[in-house]
Design a protein around this motif. Structure first.
Motif, PDB file in Angstrom:
ATOM      1  N   TYR A  70     -20.702 -38.166 -13.883  1.00  0.00           N
ATOM      2  CA  TYR A  70     -21.291 -37.794 -14.617  1.00  0.00           C
ATOM      3  C   TYR A  70     -22.775 -38.338 -15.409  1.00  0.00           C
ATOM      4  O   TYR A  70     -23.742 -37.460 -14.952  1.00  0.00           O
ATOM      5  CB  TYR A  70     -20.845 -36.591 -16.553  1.00  0.00           C
ATOM      6  CG  TYR A  70     -20.343 -34.649 -15.744  1.00  0.00           C
ATOM      7  CD1 TYR A  70     -21.546 -33.646 -14.939  1.00  0.00           C
ATOM      8  CD2 TYR A  70     -18.804 -35.115 -15.408  1.00  0.00           C
ATOM      9  CE1 TYR A  70     -20.491 -32.933 -14.533  1.00  0.00           C
ATOM     10  CE2 TYR A  70     -17.978 -33.455 -14.451  1.00  0.00           C
ATOM     11  CZ  TYR A  70     -19.484 -32.614 -14.804  1.00  0.00           C
ATOM     12  OH  TYR A  70     -18.334 -30.930 -13.803  1.00  0.00           O
ATOM     13  N   SER A  71     -21.854 -39.435 -16.155  1.00  0.00           N
ATOM     14  CA  SER A  71     -23.228 -40.169 -15.878  1.00  0.00           C
ATOM     15  C   SER A  71     -24.701 -40.597 -15.156  1.00  0.00           C
ATOM     16  O   SER A  71     -25.624 -40.346 -15.121  1.00  0.00           O
ATOM     17  CB  SER A  71     -22.310 -41.767 -16.868  1.00  0.00           C
ATOM     18  OG  SER A  71     -23.763 -42.329 -17.435  1.00  0.00           O
ATOM     19  N   GLU A  74     -26.559 -37.342 -14.766  1.00  0.00           N
ATOM     20  CA  GLU A  74     -26.878 -37.333 -15.557  1.00  0.00           C
ATOM     21  C   GLU A  74     -28.603 -38.518 -15.685  1.00  0.00           C
ATOM     22  O   GLU A  74     -29.710 -38.409 -16.354  1.00  0.00           O
ATOM     23  CB  GLU A  74     -26.037 -37.010 -17.069  1.00  0.00           C
ATOM     24  CG  GLU A  74     -25.833 -35.329 -16.787  1.00  0.00           C
ATOM     25  CD  GLU A  74     -24.953 -35.405 -18.240  1.00  0.00           C
ATOM     26  OE1 GLU A  74     -24.441 -36.573 -18.853  1.00  0.00           O
ATOM     27  OE2 GLU A  74     -24.061 -34.826 -17.902  1.00  0.00           O
ATOM     28  N   LYS A  75     -27.547 -39.443 -15.401  1.00  0.00           N
ATOM     29  CA  LYS A  75     -28.861 -40.900 -16.288  1.00  0.00           C
ATOM     30  C   LYS A  75     -29.985 -41.274 -14.656  1.00  0.00           C
ATOM     31  O   LYS A  75     -30.915 -41.781 -15.002  1.00  0.00           O
ATOM     32  CB  LYS A  75     -28.693 -41.882 -16.503  1.00  0.00           C
ATOM     33  CG  LYS A  75     -27.973 -42.377 -18.003  1.00  0.00           C
ATOM     34  CD  LYS A  75     -26.803 -42.866 -18.627  1.00  0.00           C
ATOM     35  CE  LYS A  75     -26.179 -42.875 -19.824  1.00  0.00           C
ATOM     36  NZ  LYS A  75     -25.696 -42.263 -20.368  1.00  0.00           N
ATOM     37  N   ASN A  77     -29.558 -39.353 -11.167  1.00  0.00           N
ATOM     38  CA  ASN A  77     -29.822 -37.833 -10.594  1.00  0.00           C
ATOM     39  C   ASN A  77     -30.399 -38.661  -8.766  1.00  0.00           C
ATOM     40  O   ASN A  77     -31.157 -38.175  -8.797  1.00  0.00           O
ATOM     41  CB  ASN A  77     -31.109 -36.979 -10.731  1.00  0.00           C
ATOM     42  CG  ASN A  77     -31.126 -36.238  -9.949  1.00  0.00           C
ATOM     43  OD1 ASN A  77     -29.985 -35.683  -9.714  1.00  0.00           O
ATOM     44  ND2 ASN A  77     -32.393 -35.105 -10.215  1.00  0.00           N
TER      45      ASN A  77
END
Length: 297
Positions: A70-71, A74-75, A77
């Motif tokens: 997920y990081s 989110e960071k 893409n």
């Protein structure tokens, strides 16, 4: 995804998979299929002293890697996430990210399976030794999938190699590395009954390829004559570059970075950067100047 701009993220539980990023960077620099490409190497190791293979439960491994995934999205893409790590590949499908997100994710375990299947089909009188981390071997992913494809279980030897990836990351040419490779190959070979069989040694950890020469020497030292080393890293690179082949631009602007929440020791940086500097100087430099982000995931 913009056809002329790529953002590719490679992840591993350590630095083994950076060799795959280096090969892809080399391809992009030479073939120039897009106007710009950003390559990110994301170290998914959560703690320097407690990696995935030392975690007490599979649930912990899944939860930690899920957080890292997920990081990544989110960071950064990215257009693609390449799991250049067998340990992480075999737990990926159990993460919430895999079930809910739509980012294109490609796992090295799938490349490795295709390569091993081809080799076992090519030589019916053959065995394969699956050499991997304790996590990779414990999940039994390779063996079960090969059995599902119709291969005799007796032809498939699982061999866990505790601590080998760590020793290779420090120095693939060290005595410690050689001794561990000798130990694990000797253990695996005891499980093969037919002395006349062809033996495939499958390096199912991206770190192991840095020590491929040592694997070759040890197999010879052990008296094995009819053998072949299988390199899933190379297969994954071939499958990645095939996705972007066929187009040519005037120039590809290449950006590379390495991010990690844990410190890389100087001996690790020196060892691995030296291994990849002739393949891709930009990736080698990005490792030397990696970004330490303590809240990365």
């Amino acid at each position: 995804m913009n056809d002329q701009k790529l953002k590719l993220l490679f992840t591993d539980s350590g630095l083994g998979g950076i060799s795959i990023m280096a090969e892809v960077a080399n391809f992009l620099s030479k073939e120039k299929p897009v106007e710009s490409a950003e390559l990110i190497f994301f170290n998914s190791t959560p703690d320097k002293n407690i990696g995935y293979n030392k975690m007490s439960s599979e649930e912990d491994k899944i939860n930690v890697f899920n957080s890292a995934l997920y990081s990544m999205k989110e960071k950064f893409n990215p257009d693609y996430i390449f799991i250049a790590c067998n340990t992480l590949s075999v737990i990926y499908d159990k993460t919430r990210f895999a079930k809910e997100e739509r980012t294109t994710v490609i796992k090295i375990v799938d490349s490795g399976l295709r390569l091993i299947k081809d080799k076992l089909s090519e030589h019916k009188n053959s065995n394969v030794i699956i050499l991997g981390t304790p996590t990779t071997i414990k999940t039994n992913t390779y063996k079960l999938k090969l059995i599902d494809e119709g291969f005799d279980e007796a032809r498939i030897i699982n061999q866990p190699c505790p601590e080998l990836e760590s020793e290779i990351q420090k120095n693939p040419e060290s005595d410690e590395t050689r001794n561990l490779i000798h130990k694990y190959l000797r253990e695996a070979l005891k499980q093969i009954e037919n002395e006349n069989t062809k033996i495939y040694s499958a390096l199912c950890c991206t770190h192991y390829v840095f020590a491929e020469r040592i694997f070759d020497c040890v197999l010879k030292d052990l008296g094995i004559k009819n053998y072949e080393i299988i390199n899933p890293n190379k297969k994954m690179v071939e499958e990645i570059v095939s996705k972007f082949s066929g187009k040519v631009t005037d120039k590809t602007e290449l950006k590379c970075q390495v991010v990690s929440k844990v410190i890389f020791y100087e001996e690790e940086i020196n060892s691995i950067s030296k291994q990849i500097e002739n393949i891709s100087p930009p990736v080698s430099e990005s490792l030397k100047n990696y970004k330490l982000i303590e809240n990365l995931f």
